[in-house]
Design a protein around this motif. Structure first.
Motif, PDB file in Angstrom:
ATOM      1  N   UNK A   1      59.271  64.242  10.422  1.00 27.47           N
ATOM      2  CA  UNK A   1      58.609  63.312   9.511  1.00 27.47           C
ATOM      3  C   UNK A   1      57.729  63.964   8.474  1.00 27.47           C
ATOM      4  N   UNK A   2      57.481  65.245   8.615  1.00 22.53           N
ATOM      5  CA  UNK A   2      56.648  65.964   7.637  1.00 22.53           C
ATOM      6  C   UNK A   2      57.380  66.030   6.293  1.00 22.53           C
ATOM      7  N   UNK A   3      56.632  65.821   5.203  1.00 19.44           N
ATOM      8  CA  UNK A   3      57.214  65.976   3.869  1.00 19.44           C
ATOM      9  C   UNK A   3      57.056  67.418   3.419  1.00 19.44           C
ATOM     10  N   UNK A   4      58.156  68.017   3.002  1.00 18.28           N
ATOM     11  CA  UNK A   4      58.127  69.405   2.542  1.00 18.28           C
ATOM     12  C   UNK A   4      58.514  69.432   1.063  1.00 18.28           C
ATOM     13  N   UNK A   5      57.629  69.997   0.247  1.00 17.13           N
ATOM     14  CA  UNK A   5      57.916  70.170  -1.180  1.00 17.13           C
ATOM     15  C   UNK A   5      58.789  71.401  -1.354  1.00 17.13           C
ATOM     16  N   UNK A   6      59.832  71.274  -2.143  1.00 12.14           N
ATOM     17  CA  UNK A   6      60.682  72.419  -2.491  1.00 12.14           C
ATOM     18  C   UNK A   6      60.820  72.446  -4.009  1.00 12.14           C
ATOM     19  N   UNK A   7      60.511  73.594  -4.602  1.00 10.38           N
ATOM     20  CA  UNK A   7      60.656  73.759  -6.058  1.00 10.38           C
ATOM     21  C   UNK A   7      61.644  74.890  -6.290  1.00 10.38           C
ATOM     22  N   UNK A   8      62.913  74.544  -6.492  1.00 15.10           N
ATOM     23  CA  UNK A   8      63.969  75.556  -6.654  1.00 15.10           C
ATOM     24  C   UNK A   8      64.737  75.273  -7.937  1.00 15.10           C
ATOM     25  N   UNK A   9      63.998  74.971  -9.007  1.00 11.05           N
ATOM     26  CA  UNK A   9      64.618  74.486 -10.235  1.00 11.05           C
ATOM     27  C   UNK A   9      64.923  75.583 -11.256  1.00 11.05           C
ATOM     28  N   UNK A  10      65.311  76.737 -10.771  1.00  9.35           N
ATOM     29  CA  UNK A  10      65.910  77.750 -11.657  1.00  9.35           C
ATOM     30  C   UNK A  10      67.191  78.188 -10.959  1.00  9.35           C
ATOM     31  N   UNK A  11      68.102  78.789 -11.691  1.00  8.42           N
ATOM     32  CA  UNK A  11      69.358  79.191 -11.072  1.00  8.42           C
ATOM     33  C   UNK A  11      69.155  80.181  -9.921  1.00  8.42           C
ATOM     34  N   UNK A  12      68.330  81.222 -10.114  1.00 19.48           N
ATOM     35  CA  UNK A  12      68.142  82.152  -8.986  1.00 19.48           C
ATOM     36  C   UNK A  12      67.537  81.465  -7.757  1.00 19.48           C
ATOM     37  N   UNK A  13      66.535  80.601  -7.980  1.00 20.66           N
ATOM     38  CA  UNK A  13      65.908  79.927  -6.835  1.00 20.66           C
ATOM     39  C   UNK A  13      66.884  78.965  -6.182  1.00 20.66           C
ATOM     40  N   UNK A  14      67.664  78.278  -6.988  1.00 19.55           N
ATOM     41  CA  UNK A  14      68.620  77.345  -6.397  1.00 19.55           C
ATOM     42  C   UNK A  14      69.666  78.099  -5.571  1.00 19.55           C
ATOM     43  N   UNK A  15      70.069  79.281  -6.054  1.00 18.97           N
ATOM     44  CA  UNK A  15      70.992  80.099  -5.272  1.00 18.97           C
ATOM     45  C   UNK A  15      70.398  80.473  -3.914  1.00 18.97           C
ATOM     46  N   UNK A  16      69.113  80.842  -3.935  1.00 21.20           N
ATOM     47  CA  UNK A  16      68.444  81.184  -2.666  1.00 21.20           C
ATOM     48  C   UNK A  16      68.364  79.977  -1.733  1.00 21.20           C
ATOM     49  N   UNK A  17      68.069  78.825  -2.315  1.00 16.84           N
ATOM     50  CA  UNK A  17      67.973  77.612  -1.492  1.00 16.84           C
ATOM     51  C   UNK A  17      69.335  77.280  -0.882  1.00 16.84           C
ATOM     52  N   UNK A  18      70.386  77.333  -1.716  1.00 13.37           N
ATOM     53  CA  UNK A  18      71.728  77.007  -1.210  1.00 13.37           C
ATOM     54  C   UNK A  18      72.097  77.941  -0.058  1.00 13.37           C
ATOM     55  N   UNK A  19      71.738  79.219  -0.209  1.00 10.66           N
ATOM     56  CA  UNK A  19      72.026  80.174   0.860  1.00 10.66           C
ATOM     57  C   UNK A  19      71.243  79.831   2.121  1.00 10.66           C
TER      58      UNK A  19
ATOM     59  N   UNK B   1      61.903  80.936  -1.380  1.00 12.65           N
ATOM     60  CA  UNK B   1      61.974  79.699  -2.180  1.00 12.65           C
ATOM     61  C   UNK B   1      60.602  79.033  -2.137  1.00 12.65           C
ATOM     62  N   UNK B   2      59.993  78.748  -3.296  1.00 18.60           N
ATOM     63  CA  UNK B   2      58.675  78.102  -3.292  1.00 18.60           C
ATOM     64  C   UNK B   2      58.711  76.762  -2.558  1.00 18.60           C
ATOM     65  N   UNK B   3      57.890  76.632  -1.538  1.00 17.01           N
ATOM     66  CA  UNK B   3      57.918  75.434  -0.707  1.00 17.01           C
ATOM     67  C   UNK B   3      56.630  75.329   0.081  1.00 17.01           C
ATOM     68  N   UNK B   4      56.302  74.133   0.485  1.00 19.30           N
ATOM     69  CA  UNK B   4      55.146  73.904   1.353  1.00 19.30           C
ATOM     70  C   UNK B   4      55.222  72.503   1.913  1.00 19.30           C
ATOM     71  N   UNK B   5      54.676  72.287   3.081  1.00 18.80           N
ATOM     72  CA  UNK B   5      54.482  70.906   3.510  1.00 18.80           C
ATOM     73  C   UNK B   5      53.389  70.282   2.647  1.00 18.80           C
ATOM     74  N   UNK B   6      53.388  68.957   2.582  1.00 14.89           N
ATOM     75  CA  UNK B   6      52.303  68.257   1.893  1.00 14.89           C
ATOM     76  C   UNK B   6      51.086  68.338   2.807  1.00 14.89           C
ATOM     77  N   UNK B   7      50.114  69.136   2.411  1.00 17.44           N
ATOM     78  CA  UNK B   7      48.946  69.394   3.256  1.00 17.44           C
ATOM     79  C   UNK B   7      48.142  68.119   3.504  1.00 17.44           C
TER      80      UNK B   7
END
Lengths: 411, 411
Positions: free
Chosen positions: A258-276, A327-333
């Motif tokens: 149920x925790x909300x996790x923010x993910x910011x992968x809005x560049x091609x390199x970051x999106x590639x890392x996220x997909x992996x 990948x830049x990410x964090x739970x919503x503190x």
């Protein structure tokens, strides 16, 4: 009347005296910022219950926990400004002050016999900061200044919502007194700009200045390109929920627990890392998701795919996976997360302060941080009238006179 | 090199020179505030495309409309700081500046040969404001500083949501770059505090100072009583959707035409007026709704009753009804509503500015407002390198030298 027990003011604003005729949030928040950096803030409250914030929020030992922070470093005195003797004392305090901060309704101080002319007669080069809902003039200056109304008029409430058609739920409040707080920071900035101009050597002109800060306008000033875009193109910015219209993927995704996790992968390199990291490297080559523009066009499908993945892991595990994948990410503190965060702790943003009334309390640290000259939390929010004897005594009033004033209800 | 066509700076900060090594939002927003009040802001960009915000948001005549506002009043020069000649020119600009504002990743300027020691060698009493996601030190200083991540770590994202269990939708983003903007205002305040301390007559010490403003901490500083309440009582503040946990009724209610109308009637007198306006005066005597505490306890039923009423009227009619009843209310303003608002117009908050590139544009006005000395919008955001000749010329570089530097890619 400093004595050995009273901490000496430190920080860049040590030596500055600020009079607060404030209540609720905006003006007291402004003076808290000034006091944190060393200013001597004298807060004037009506005798009796004082500022309503003393009763706001959760109580600890019968007192507002918020007050411990909201009024820290301030000297609290009482004056019933409807009484002539109180106004006379107030003007003597004005005479010894650099700035005055007030957030009465526009015109109310004038009606109390404390118009700008009276204040300037007492201290010609005073900087006077007025904070209100809508400003000191104009057709709507007399509207009641409720924060939620002002935030809506400033254009923020419309934007804190899901896209049109997503839900019947109302747009959310930001969750804090954002309009009041931003108005307070703007006022603190404006006060220092005016004081610099008054006092600064070859630049200084020795003159006092007035400030007129509106809650609505403080919010409105933050709307990025919304106004020029509307003016030039007629486009009306719409809310985008958890995401950003022009970048994808960036959103909050729900973990299994149920925790909300923010993910910011809005560049091609970051999106590639996220997909992996998701175990689906082929997504990076999917034509729907190749390039930010394509990802924005297909953001509903993209967010759904990411959400299916996040739902398989608990929040802490997700954070670890994403960190390992860079990948830049964090739970919503939550506030519990903030209080435990090693970075905020390292930076002195979570401090243990001994409140003379409440005992050990957690206080947020001082922003803005000046590492070589940081200011201090000298004491926590004091009781009503705690500094009457000290402050009025310094004006030359004797103990008997102060007692008589108290008897008469002047303080 | 001012000439007749260049507007003279006015406002309290006229005479102040600020060097911006900024990009994106936080540092440029800080310097916009300083420039609006009269500071001479020199913005340094890499040659070529310059600051990415030049491409952000809706375009007008091939340019970002936002840029018109974001870079107004600034003089834009280009320098490729990887080149030694560019660093040398930069340090000459530093020597003539009062403050420097930067938002590179922590450590990046050091790696470019522009560490604090080098800056101070050029200008010993420089005020240096650094803005970053997490601060200049600590275990997480090197994390990527995405605004949405920082806002979540500062504790805000958790609160911009409906109460737990209400919806599966994610917590919303505030809809604007709130963390960057607040960090920018805090930095502007801190710069003026540091400059006052440097320059202010008997208070002044002539020393430069450093500022270290983090996006996370700027947000965290606004959380009211959340931290002391958590520390003393263990309570973790939860989101409350469109409402406020401790006041009712205050929420956004949907009108028949879909417009959201904010109503703040959370005192007994106001609630009585609202009940009368609804044609249901008996609600004010209903034991479920008598007193704020009872209304908070029964807020779901109360909001439902109000929502049934608002759904019978269009937004504009509701606003008129509520105004006639003297109940604080407003629709959630879109940018079109803001642009048309008589109060914001009266106060100079919606201004028509002629952008030399884009023609007539709407700009937000200047906050904080100093009525006697308000500053000005002297020009709109300039093209990349527009002021190279003027600024480098004032350093004593001749036209031939500047052309050679351009040829070498230094500027």
């Amino acid at each position: 009347m400093p004595d050995a027990a009273v901490p000496v003011a430190t920080g860049p604003l040590a030596g500055l005296r600020v009079l607060e005729l404030g209540h609720f949030v905006a003006a007291p928040f402004c003076t808290r910022l000034l006091g944190d950096l060393g200013a001597d803030v004298i807060k004037v409250e009506p005798p009796g219950a004082g500022d309503p914030v003393r009763q706001w929020g959760a109580r600890h030992k019968g007192q507002s926990a918020w007050w411990s922070v909201h009024a820290r470093n301030k000297r609290c005195v009482t004056l019933d400004l409807k009484k002539p003797k109180a106004r006379e004392i107030l003007l003597r305090l004005v005479a010894g002050s650099d700035a005055l901060v007030e957030n009465f309704r526009p015109g109310q101080l004038d009606r109390m016999g404390l118009a700008e002319a009276a204040l300037r007669a007492a201290k010609p080069d005073l900087v006077i900061a007025r904070i209100s809902g809508y400003g000191q003039d104009g057709p709507q200056r007399d509207r009641a200044a409720f924060g939620v109304i002002g935030e809506a008029v400033g254009g923020l409430r419309h934007l804190t919502n899901h896209p049109p058609g997503t839900t019947d739920l109302p747009p959310v409040r930001v969750g804090i007194s954002i309009g009041d707080s931003i108005a307070g920071i703007y006022a603190a900035f404006g006060i220092m700009a005016a004081l610099w101009k008054r006092d600064a050597g070859r630049h200084g002109d020795g003159r006092g200045r007035g400030l007129d800060v509106a809650l609505t306008e403080s919010i409105f000033s933050l709307l990025e390109g919304a106004l020029p875009e509307y003016g030039a193109l007629g486009t009306v910015r719409q809310p985008t929920g958890g995401g950003i219209a022009t970048a994808a993927p960036t959103n909050a995704y729900r973990a299994r627990d149920g925790v909300w996790v923010l993910i910011a992968a809005n560049s091609d390199p970051l999106f590639g890392k996220l997909a992996a990291a998701m175990g689906r490297p082929e997504l990076a080559d999917d034509p729907r998701f190749r390039g930010n523009q394509a990802r924005c066009a297909n953001v509903v499908a993209l967010d759904a795919d990411i959400g299916l993945w996040t739902a398989q892991h608990d929040g802490a595990a997700l954070e670890a996976l994403l960190e390992a994948a860079d990948v830049p990410a964090t739970r919503a503190y939550t506030i519990a997360d903030c209080a435990a965060d090693p970075q905020l702790r390292h930076r002195g943003m979570v401090r243990e302060v001994v409140d003379a009334q409440l005992g050990p309390m957690l206080h947020p640290g001082i922003v803005p941080m000046l590492p070589g000259d940081p200011g201090a939390i000298r004491w926590a929010g004091p009781p009503v009238g705690a500094h009457n004897d000290e402050v009025f005594g310094a004006l030359g009033l004797g103990a008997g006179e102060i007692a008589a004033l108290r008897e008469e209800g002047v303080c």
